[in-house]
Design a protein around this motif. Sequence first.
Motif, PDB file in Angstrom:
ATOM      1  N   SER A  68       0.820  -1.218   0.000  1.00 28.97           N
ATOM      2  CA  SER A  68       0.000   0.000   0.000  1.00 28.97           C
ATOM      3  C   SER A  68       0.850   1.262   0.000  1.00 28.97           C
ATOM      4  O   SER A  68       0.397   2.332  -0.411  1.00 28.97           O
ATOM      5  N   ALA A  69       2.113   1.128   0.453  1.00 22.82           N
ATOM      6  CA  ALA A  69       3.028   2.273   0.522  1.00 22.82           C
ATOM      7  C   ALA A  69       3.994   2.318  -0.653  1.00 22.82           C
ATOM      8  O   ALA A  69       4.989   3.037  -0.615  1.00 22.82           O
ATOM      9  N   GLY A  70       3.713   1.528  -1.688  1.00 25.73           N
ATOM     10  CA  GLY A  70       4.476   1.643  -2.925  1.00 25.73           C
ATOM     11  C   GLY A  70       5.803   0.926  -2.959  1.00 25.73           C
ATOM     12  O   GLY A  70       6.729   1.347  -3.652  1.00 25.73           O
ATOM     13  N   VAL A  71       5.923  -0.190  -2.253  1.00 25.29           N
ATOM     14  CA  VAL A  71       7.188  -0.919  -2.215  1.00 25.29           C
ATOM     15  C   VAL A  71       7.509  -1.551  -3.568  1.00 25.29           C
ATOM     16  O   VAL A  71       6.609  -1.956  -4.309  1.00 25.29           O
ATOM     17  N   ASP A  72       8.780  -1.612  -3.897  1.00 18.80           N
ATOM     18  CA  ASP A  72       9.238  -2.290  -5.114  1.00 18.80           C
ATOM     19  C   ASP A  72       9.809  -3.668  -4.810  1.00 18.80           C
ATOM     20  O   ASP A  72       9.634  -4.610  -5.588  1.00 18.80           O
ATOM     21  N   ILE A  73      10.525  -3.792  -3.686  1.00 21.77           N
ATOM     22  CA  ILE A  73      11.204  -5.031  -3.314  1.00 21.77           C
ATOM     23  C   ILE A  73      10.913  -5.341  -1.850  1.00 21.77           C
ATOM     24  O   ILE A  73      10.991  -4.460  -0.994  1.00 21.77           O
ATOM     25  N   ILE A  74      10.574  -6.586  -1.570  1.00 27.43           N
ATOM     26  CA  ILE A  74      10.473  -7.077  -0.198  1.00 27.43           C
ATOM     27  C   ILE A  74      11.642  -8.018   0.043  1.00 27.43           C
ATOM     28  O   ILE A  74      11.840  -8.981  -0.705  1.00 27.43           O
ATOM     29  N   ASN A  75      12.425  -7.738   1.080  1.00 23.70           N
ATOM     30  CA  ASN A  75      13.541  -8.610   1.460  1.00 23.70           C
ATOM     31  C   ASN A  75      13.209  -9.261   2.795  1.00 23.70           C
ATOM     32  O   ASN A  75      12.885  -8.581   3.769  1.00 23.70           O
ATOM     33  N   SER A  76      13.304 -10.584   2.844  1.00 26.54           N
ATOM     34  CA  SER A  76      12.932 -11.304   4.051  1.00 26.54           C
ATOM     35  C   SER A  76      13.899 -12.446   4.310  1.00 26.54           C
ATOM     36  O   SER A  76      13.864 -13.459   3.617  1.00 26.54           O
TER      37      SER A  76
END
Length: 220
Positions: A122-130
Amino acid sequence: SQLKMLGIDKMHQAGYKGEGITIALLDSGFPGVDTGPAFQHIFTDGRLLETVSHDFVHNTGNVFQYDDHGTEVFSVIAAYVPDAYTGGAYKANFQLYVTEDVGSEHRVEEYNWLFAAERADSAGVDIINSSLGYYDFDLPEHQYSKAQMDGKTAVVTRAAQLAANRGIVVVCSAGNEGNVASWRIITAPADAEGVVAVANVNSNGVVSPSSSIGPAADGR
């Protein structure tokens, strides 16, 4: 050595250091990020989205606490000390989310991951790193089987796939179970078809014995 192994040193030379990209980190805590000198360039530039970042474990707005695993992972990406240390994408914008409670292992952490991914989206993320992985829980009835590492069963895997379907690049650890004789394989959400699952190697490119391996339950 790490930057060179991935070709990131050449990307930096070409002028690509993460500018304009928003990266969300989902982890166990980020103590010291708000005070450590190696991270101050992010705050000076206003590139840490603190109003979005959130602690989903205890439902607070303070992510700069708890376990320092998240700080370590964040440093690989974002830390910068001139002539001493360079993170892979240190000029990106960042969102930080606490989803992992290191004091116990329960299914709720998968839902924390899901909530964080939704918020990041919802906040416009491009990449999620986990750098997280799940299969073994404190309650035996909650544990996943190897057959369930099929890309569509675990809650966190389904959440990661949904994020990938929306165009988010999801990067996650393959797992640290290579030395666990009863398991060895990847952990959720590394089994999701749409994620980039990353094993770990030493500086010579040799796979670490602790690194989880493939294939997924369906042969991928």
